[in-house]
Design an enzyme around this catalytic site. Structure first.
Site, PDB file in Angstrom:
ATOM      1  N   VAL A 167      27.429  59.733 -31.219  1.00 39.74           N
ATOM      2  CA  VAL A 167      26.099  60.535 -30.238  1.00 39.74           C
ATOM      3  C   VAL A 167      24.482  60.300 -30.454  1.00 39.74           C
ATOM      4  O   VAL A 167      24.174  60.742 -30.114  1.00 39.74           O
ATOM      5  CB  VAL A 167      26.126  61.944 -30.996  1.00 39.74           C
ATOM      6  CG1 VAL A 167      27.128  62.701 -31.260  1.00 39.74           C
ATOM      7  CG2 VAL A 167      25.875  61.704 -32.541  1.00 39.74           C
ATOM      8  N   TYR A 219      17.066  64.237 -44.474  1.00 39.13           N
ATOM      9  CA  TYR A 219      17.828  65.563 -44.359  1.00 39.13           C
ATOM     10  C   TYR A 219      16.746  66.366 -43.536  1.00 39.13           C
ATOM     11  O   TYR A 219      17.365  66.767 -42.447  1.00 39.13           O
ATOM     12  CB  TYR A 219      18.644  65.538 -44.810  1.00 39.13           C
ATOM     13  CG  TYR A 219      19.737  66.833 -44.738  1.00 39.13           C
ATOM     14  CD1 TYR A 219      21.171  66.461 -43.126  1.00 39.13           C
ATOM     15  CD2 TYR A 219      20.116  67.581 -45.213  1.00 39.13           C
ATOM     16  CE1 TYR A 219      22.438  66.839 -43.130  1.00 39.13           C
ATOM     17  CE2 TYR A 219      21.108  68.424 -44.758  1.00 39.13           C
ATOM     18  CZ  TYR A 219      22.010  67.714 -43.568  1.00 39.13           C
ATOM     19  OH  TYR A 219      23.106  68.832 -43.442  1.00 39.13           O
ATOM     20  N   LYS A 240      16.978  69.026 -39.922  1.00 44.02           N
ATOM     21  CA  LYS A 240      17.342  69.820 -39.536  1.00 44.02           C
ATOM     22  C   LYS A 240      16.377  71.018 -39.226  1.00 44.02           C
ATOM     23  O   LYS A 240      17.032  71.767 -38.757  1.00 44.02           O
ATOM     24  CB  LYS A 240      18.512  70.338 -41.122  1.00 44.02           C
ATOM     25  CG  LYS A 240      19.281  69.509 -41.360  1.00 44.02           C
ATOM     26  CD  LYS A 240      20.338  69.415 -39.992  1.00 44.02           C
ATOM     27  CE  LYS A 240      21.640  68.718 -40.252  1.00 44.02           C
ATOM     28  NZ  LYS A 240      22.973  68.729 -39.545  1.00 44.02           N
ATOM     29  N   ILE A 278      29.194  73.902 -48.001  1.00 44.14           N
ATOM     30  CA  ILE A 278      30.589  74.568 -47.112  1.00 44.14           C
ATOM     31  C   ILE A 278      31.686  72.917 -47.847  1.00 44.14           C
ATOM     32  O   ILE A 278      31.193  71.693 -47.525  1.00 44.14           O
ATOM     33  CB  ILE A 278      30.751  74.276 -46.129  1.00 44.14           C
ATOM     34  CG1 ILE A 278      29.510  75.581 -45.317  1.00 44.14           C
ATOM     35  CG2 ILE A 278      31.812  75.106 -45.564  1.00 44.14           C
ATOM     36  CD1 ILE A 278      29.111  77.490 -45.554  1.00 44.14           C
TER      37      ILE A 278
END
Ligand code: NAI
Length: 248
Positions: free
Chosen positions: A57, A158, A162, A191
């Site tokens: 990506v 990060y 984000k 998660i």
């Protein structure tokens, strides 16, 4: 949008949340082009309604070809879900004792910004371009942020990426609303996926203690948010937090 009839591109599809999303969409009746740089992981996912497409990506040409291939394979694409992401944690400045300090290398900063932010921009741009050009309506572009977007020690790279994802997504939503295309972000908490295996177990367990729900979330619970973002035509320009109550 009716999830049972949608045709979707999912990035980061070989593992964790992206994988669960592909399986959930296919089970609901949707057709999916699953994109990832992990060929082996993709191969184990291919199925009746899941077509696989290898791409990194962060690479403009690979993303453009993957999105072209998805439009050709599915006839049209009305949903993009962008899960591809990494983290490479480290303090900005770390005391290593005896008066010595180390700082976050530029490569560590760039790796996360490239994958998580630029790797969101490219699939969104390429998909949006074709949606607008082909007159796809309705369309929805779903990006993935994190609870860390508000800032977290050891995650400067990060958190910046984000937070950028949410600001980018809101801009896209405002720009594309006149075309009947929505854009929304999802911000998961902790998660249970392979991405957490790189985390120090003691740190993870301390984090779980701080989650009001007192447990990790499941990939199925994040897919429920994806499904909501696809189905609710009035949901755009927002970030949906699915984090067991962790963020303020
Ligand atoms: P995962 O590590 O299980 O899956 C990530 C996938 O992205 C992998 O299949 C990997 O091959 C792919 N990927 C990484 N770099 C890529 C690239 N350059 N090109 C193409 N594919 C690439 O991670 P998980 O947990 O499924 O995370 C998915 C997204 O959710 C990530 O953006 C992550 O930051 C975000 N997230 C995850 C949380 C969690 O607790 N699991 C919490 C908050 C956000």
């Amino acid at each position: 949008m009716d999830v049972t009839e949608c045709r979707a591109i999912v990035t980061g599809a070989a593992s964790g949340l992206g994988r669960a999303c592909c399986l959930g969409l296919a089970e609901a009746g949707a057709e999916v082009v699953a994109v990832d740089s992990d060929r082996k992981g993709l191969d184990s996912l291919a199925g009746d309604r899941i077509f696989v497409q290898e791409a990194d990506v962060t690479r403009e040409c690979e993303v453009a070809s993957a999105v072209d291939a998805a439009f050709a394979r599915l006839g049209r694409v009305d949903v993009l879900v962008n899960f591809a992401g990494i983290y490479r944690d480290g303090l900005l400045v770390k005391d290593i004792g005896e008066g010595d300090f180390v700082s976050m290398p530029l490569a560590q900063w760039r790796a996360v910004i490239e994958t998580d932010l630029t790797g969101t921009f490219l699939p969104v741009r390429e998909t949006a371009l074709r949606m607008v050009r082909d007159g796809v309506r309705p369309g929805v572009l779903i990006t993935v942020s994190s609870v860390s977007r508000n800032g977290n020690p050891g995650q400067g790279n990060y958190s910046a990426a984000k937070a950028g994802v949410v600001a980018f997504t809101r801009s896209v939503a405002l720009e594309l609303a006149p075309h009947g295309i929505r854009a929304a972000a999802i911000a998961p908490g902790f998660i249970d996926t392979p991405i957490l295996s790189a985390m120090d177990p003691d740190r993870l367990s301390a984090q779980v203690d701080e989650i009001p729900a007192r447990r990790l979330g499941t990939p199925a619970e994040i897919f429920a948010g994806v499904r909501f973002a696809i189905e609710c035509e009035y949901f755009t320009g927002r970030c949906l937090e699915i984090d067991g109550g962790l963020s303020f």
